[in-house]
Write a protein that holds these residues in place. Structure first.
Motif, PDB file in Angstrom:
ATOM      1  N   ALA A 150       0.865  -1.179   0.000  1.00 46.62           N
ATOM      2  CA  ALA A 150       0.000   0.000   0.000  1.00 46.62           C
ATOM      3  C   ALA A 150       0.902   1.228   0.000  1.00 46.62           C
ATOM      4  O   ALA A 150       2.125   1.114  -0.090  1.00 46.62           O
ATOM      5  CB  ALA A 150      -0.896  -0.028   1.229  1.00 46.62           C
ATOM      6  N   CYS A 151       0.344   2.379   0.132  1.00 51.22           N
ATOM      7  CA  CYS A 151       1.091   3.633   0.080  1.00 51.22           C
ATOM      8  C   CYS A 151       2.274   3.609   1.053  1.00 51.22           C
ATOM      9  O   CYS A 151       2.137   3.245   2.221  1.00 51.22           O
ATOM     10  CB  CYS A 151       0.173   4.802   0.404  1.00 51.22           C
ATOM     11  N   SER A 152       3.427   4.017   0.549  1.00 49.54           N
ATOM     12  CA  SER A 152       4.632   4.055   1.375  1.00 49.54           C
ATOM     13  C   SER A 152       4.880   5.455   1.933  1.00 49.54           C
ATOM     14  O   SER A 152       5.824   5.657   2.688  1.00 49.54           O
ATOM     15  CB  SER A 152       5.840   3.607   0.546  1.00 49.54           C
ATOM     16  N   GLY A 153       4.063   6.429   1.519  1.00 49.72           N
ATOM     17  CA  GLY A 153       4.217   7.786   2.017  1.00 49.72           C
ATOM     18  C   GLY A 153       5.264   8.601   1.281  1.00 49.72           C
ATOM     19  O   GLY A 153       5.642   9.675   1.727  1.00 49.72           O
ATOM     20  N   ASN A 154       5.762   8.101   0.170  1.00 47.78           N
ATOM     21  CA  ASN A 154       6.771   8.803  -0.621  1.00 47.78           C
ATOM     22  C   ASN A 154       6.210   9.163  -1.988  1.00 47.78           C
ATOM     23  O   ASN A 154       6.834   8.920  -3.020  1.00 47.78           O
ATOM     24  CB  ASN A 154       8.018   7.927  -0.774  1.00 47.78           C
ATOM     25  N   CYS A 155       5.040   9.762  -1.998  1.00 50.15           N
ATOM     26  CA  CYS A 155       4.317  10.033  -3.244  1.00 50.15           C
ATOM     27  C   CYS A 155       5.086  10.933  -4.212  1.00 50.15           C
ATOM     28  O   CYS A 155       4.917  10.829  -5.422  1.00 50.15           O
ATOM     29  CB  CYS A 155       2.954  10.644  -2.943  1.00 50.15           C
TER      30      CYS A 155
END
Length: 108
Positions: free
Chosen positions: A51-56
């Motif tokens: 899921a999202c890794s927070g490094n968009c």
């Protein structure tokens, strides 16, 4: 029945969160799985979507474990290069170039 986990020595983490997925992460995941199967390396390399890794800002993101190396803004060419490094031959002999399986053509 064994209580031991049967984990391969190498793992590739592919972010398929909303930003990474829309910028190629979903295709990279499918491509890496196809390349792993084509190269006969299912027992050596595990491909996992996350899921999202927070490094968009760096989307799409790919991580190589156990070395904890992360690559951002990965495109199709970089996916092939990363996979080639991941499955490089153990011998110091002449290295065979990795060929893209025909399934890659359909994925692009």
């Amino acid at each position: 029945m064994s209580n031991k986990l049967n984990l391969p020595p190498k793992t590739v983490l592919v972010c398929t969160g909303s930003k990474c997925g829309s910028k190629g992460g979903n295709n990279h995941y499918k491509s890496l799985r196809a390349m792993t199967r084509s190269a006969g390396k299912k027992d050596e390399v595990q491909i996992i979507r996350t899921a999202c890794s927070g490094n968009c800002k760096m989307a799409p993101l790919v991580g190589i474990m156990p070395k904890n190396k992360w690559y951002g803004q990965v495109n199709n060419d970089k996916v092939v290069k990363l996979f080639g490094k991941l499955i490089k031959p153990k011998s110091k002999g002449k290295k065979k170039p990795f060929k893209i399986p025909s399934t890659m053509e359909k994925i692009k």
